[in-house]
Design a protein around this motif. Structure first.
Motif, PDB file in Angstrom:
ATOM      1  N   THR A  84       0.852  -1.191   0.000  1.00  0.00           N
ATOM      2  CA  THR A  84       0.000   0.000   0.000  1.00  0.00           C
ATOM      3  C   THR A  84       0.885   1.237   0.000  1.00  0.00           C
ATOM      4  O   THR A  84       2.068   1.178   0.358  1.00  0.00           O
ATOM      5  N   ARG A  85       0.305   2.338  -0.406  1.00  0.00           N
ATOM      6  CA  ARG A  85       1.010   3.626  -0.404  1.00  0.00           C
ATOM      7  C   ARG A  85       0.034   4.672   0.108  1.00  0.00           C
ATOM      8  O   ARG A  85      -1.156   4.624  -0.226  1.00  0.00           O
ATOM      9  N   LEU A  86       0.484   5.608   0.911  1.00  0.00           N
ATOM     10  CA  LEU A  86      -0.390   6.685   1.345  1.00  0.00           C
ATOM     11  C   LEU A  86      -0.686   7.593   0.159  1.00  0.00           C
ATOM     12  O   LEU A  86       0.223   8.044  -0.530  1.00  0.00           O
ATOM     13  N   PRO A  92      -4.164   4.956   3.151  1.00  0.00           N
ATOM     14  CA  PRO A  92      -3.540   3.890   2.359  1.00  0.00           C
ATOM     15  C   PRO A  92      -4.365   3.547   1.126  1.00  0.00           C
ATOM     16  O   PRO A  92      -5.590   3.461   1.195  1.00  0.00           O
ATOM     17  N   HIS A 192      -2.487   0.717   6.942  1.00  0.00           N
ATOM     18  CA  HIS A 192      -1.739   1.953   7.180  1.00  0.00           C
ATOM     19  C   HIS A 192      -0.318   1.634   7.639  1.00  0.00           C
ATOM     20  O   HIS A 192       0.653   2.240   7.177  1.00  0.00           O
ATOM     21  N   SER A 195       2.266   0.661   4.905  1.00  0.00           N
ATOM     22  CA  SER A 195       2.740   1.696   3.975  1.00  0.00           C
ATOM     23  C   SER A 195       4.083   2.248   4.428  1.00  0.00           C
ATOM     24  O   SER A 195       4.767   2.942   3.673  1.00  0.00           O
ATOM     25  N   TYR A 454       2.420   5.314  11.877  1.00  0.00           N
ATOM     26  CA  TYR A 454       1.049   5.111  11.418  1.00  0.00           C
ATOM     27  C   TYR A 454       0.120   5.847  12.376  1.00  0.00           C
ATOM     28  O   TYR A 454       0.533   6.278  13.467  1.00  0.00           O
TER      29      TYR A 454
END
Length: 548
Positions: A84-86, A92, A192, A195, A454
């Motif tokens: 995942t990426r913010l 996320p 979250h 990430s 996070y």
């Protein structure tokens, strides 16, 4: 109100659960903004869109589980990408994983890796790359300061503590593009957590052939928006657009040049001369610059604080620790020293974290550490009497080399003399030396900082359990350990927050650390720069950045 945290905590409720030098040539290759300089204009055109930034200092490491600090994150988060990426909204989103399934008991996550996710050398990104990387994160021989983030994973803590094996860690490659993770308990903020750069994959084939793959530009392989073109250690780095990145069409920049200048005044001078596209604001110039048109002030979840070494005199005494904490006027430090509109810290968890009822953690727990010189004097007198001190042992305040840290340290030195009648000496070392000494408990009283990994208060609070690699104080408290353990396993959100609130109050009562100010992010940007995203948890994103 911090909107990003309001959104995040709402999500957590629904789902149940959920941390420097440059040579004189740094930055000089940038062409000056001179329309009459045809050669410079041609050079700029040949390079395409080049963004010029300052990283402050050499990254601690570009090995994802080891480089657990902002100077490593800045670079890693743009060279690499996790499952995942913010996103631009700080939440996320799908990244190397194009989708995932969550089991009914919310303990097993099955991630589906993109077919077009490749490494910069052309290798496909596989599930085995994540298995390799996450087990390296938890391998006790890695000594990763981020290993505790993997304790949510089944068997992760036991493996890291030497009580279990790598085979018992709940991660596996179902097939080349399917990665499965089993957790100890439902963890609503898990997407979250992962990430964070500590959970980035590692090209297993490359790492097995060259264990030092991450140490030089010519051996570094990336899977993110950029790849590493050159790296002059302690001086500068150049990243270029990664044509193997699955979402390369989104990336607008051709290159990113990183200087490594640890003095804010020098950074500002480079910005003024056109050698940087953005700058932080020197404290001695804040009054005239802070309200400028191109100044951007953003939230950042984090704390600037000081650690006591409770194994060294005189800080084995709780009352003396409290005296040193209460003798510091945090409001004066942000008003007259840092002058970047920070909030003075009277607790440890920064504002913006909302509990299930919508109340802010900071407001619920209130002011736990507040300047009080008279009480500080009384506590010092009582503590010295308890220890049989006629004279306080010598106290040395340590900080890593930086104009800003020096200014705060000198102010604290003055406050200790004025408010306690205590002479404190100062010492400073470069970041890497300072950090190793702090981890080795070689400092007596030392500065520190924490940026949330996070969006949950337990992320900060768990740093001070017994034997945590982030503790660095020598402090241990059974009751505190139990409160954090309960907060990490409790599925009733209201009870979980009560555990965290009690833990923070106990931390203030025992005072192994004390707060100075909460962080924000203040930068002046060039008018031709746009799309830079700075997440509250401490990562800078250049995936969407542009330069005219």
């Amino acid at each position: 109100m911090r909107k990003w945290l309001v959104v995040l905590m709402a999500i957590l409720t629904v789902l149940m659960l959920a941390a420097c030098t440059a040579n004189e040539d740094a930055g000089e290759e940038k062409p000056k903004e001179d329309g009459n300089d045809a050669e410079a204009t041609e050079e700029k055109s040949d390079d395409g869109k080049v963004l010029y930034m300052n990283n402050g200092s050499e990254p601690t490491s570009l090995n994802p589980p080891v480089g657990f600090d902002s100077v490593s994150w800045n670079v890693l988060n743009n060279l690499m990408e996790g499952l995942t990426r913010l996103g631009e909204d700080d939440q996320p989103q799908e990244a190397i994983a194009e989708s995932w399934d969550i089991s009914e008991d919310q303990k097993t996550y099955t991630f589906h890796i993109r077919e077009n996710a490749n490494w910069s050398n052309g290798d496909p990104v596989t599930a085995e790359d994540f298995v390799y990387a996450w087990k390296q994160l938890l391998n006790p021989e890695t000594a990763s300061p981020a290993a505790f983030l993997g304790y949510f994973i089944e068997g992760g803590e036991a493996y890291n503590n030497g009580e279990g094996s790598a085979d018992d860690v709940g991660v596996k490659a179902v097939d080349e593009k399917t990665f499965e993770v089993t957790l100890n308990a439902p963890t609503g903020f898990f997407l979250h957590v992962i990430s964070n750069p500590a959970f980035f994959p590692v090209n297993a084939k490359v790492a097995e052939e060259n264990p030092e793959w991450y140490a030089e530009a010519d051996s570094f392989v990336s899977n993110g928006p950029f790849k590493l073109e050159s790296w002059a250690h302690d001086s500068e780095m150049m990243m270029v657009k990664n044509d193997q990145y699955w979402d390369a069409e989104t990336v607008k920049l051709d290159k990113v040049h990183w200087a490594m200048v640890n003095e804010t005044n020098t950074e500002y001078q480079m910005f003024e001369s056109g050698d940087l596209d953005m700058t932080s604001i020197p404290s001695d110039m804040a009054d005239q610059l802070i309200d400028g048109d191109n100044v951007v002030i953003e939230d950042q979840a984090g704390l600037y604080f000081y650690r006591f070494n409770v194994n060294e005199e005189p800080f084995q005494n709780e009352k003396i620790r409290k005296a040193f904490a209460l003798a510091i006027n945090q409001q004066d430090i942000v008003d007259f020293v840092t002058k970047n509109k920070e909030e003075p810290a009277t607790g440890f968890v920064s504002p913006g974290f909302k509990d299930p009822s919508g109340k802010d953690f900071r407001e619920v727990n209130g002011d736990l550490v507040k300047f009080d010189s008279e009480k500080a004097k009384k506590l010092l007198e009582e503590g010295m009497k308890e220890e049989g001190y006629d004279e306080l042992p010598e106290v040395v305040l340590s900080y890593n080399t930086s104009e800003d840290h020096k200014a705060i340290a000198e102010t604290m030195q003055s406050m200790y003399k004025d408010n306690l009648g205590v002479e404190v000496s100062l010492e400073n070392t470069e970041w890497n030396v300072f950090l190793e000494d702090q981890k080795g408990l070689k400092h007596q009283l030392s500065r520190s900082s924490f940026l949330f990994d996070y969006g949950d208060p337990v992320n900060f609070l768990e740093s001070f359990i017994t034997d945590s690699t982030m503790n660095r104080t020598g402090w241990s408290n059974k009751e505190y350990d139990e409160l954090i353990a309960n907060a990490k396993s409790e599925t009733d959100e209201a009870k979980r927050w009560e555990y965290m609130e009690k833990a923070e109050k106990l931390l203030a009562e025992k005072m192994p650390i004390f707060p100075i100010h909460y962080y924000n992010q203040v930068f002046i940007y060039s008018e031709d720069v746009s799309g830079i995203v700075r997440h509250p948890v401490g990562y800078v994103e250049l995936k969407w950045a542009d330069k005219q």
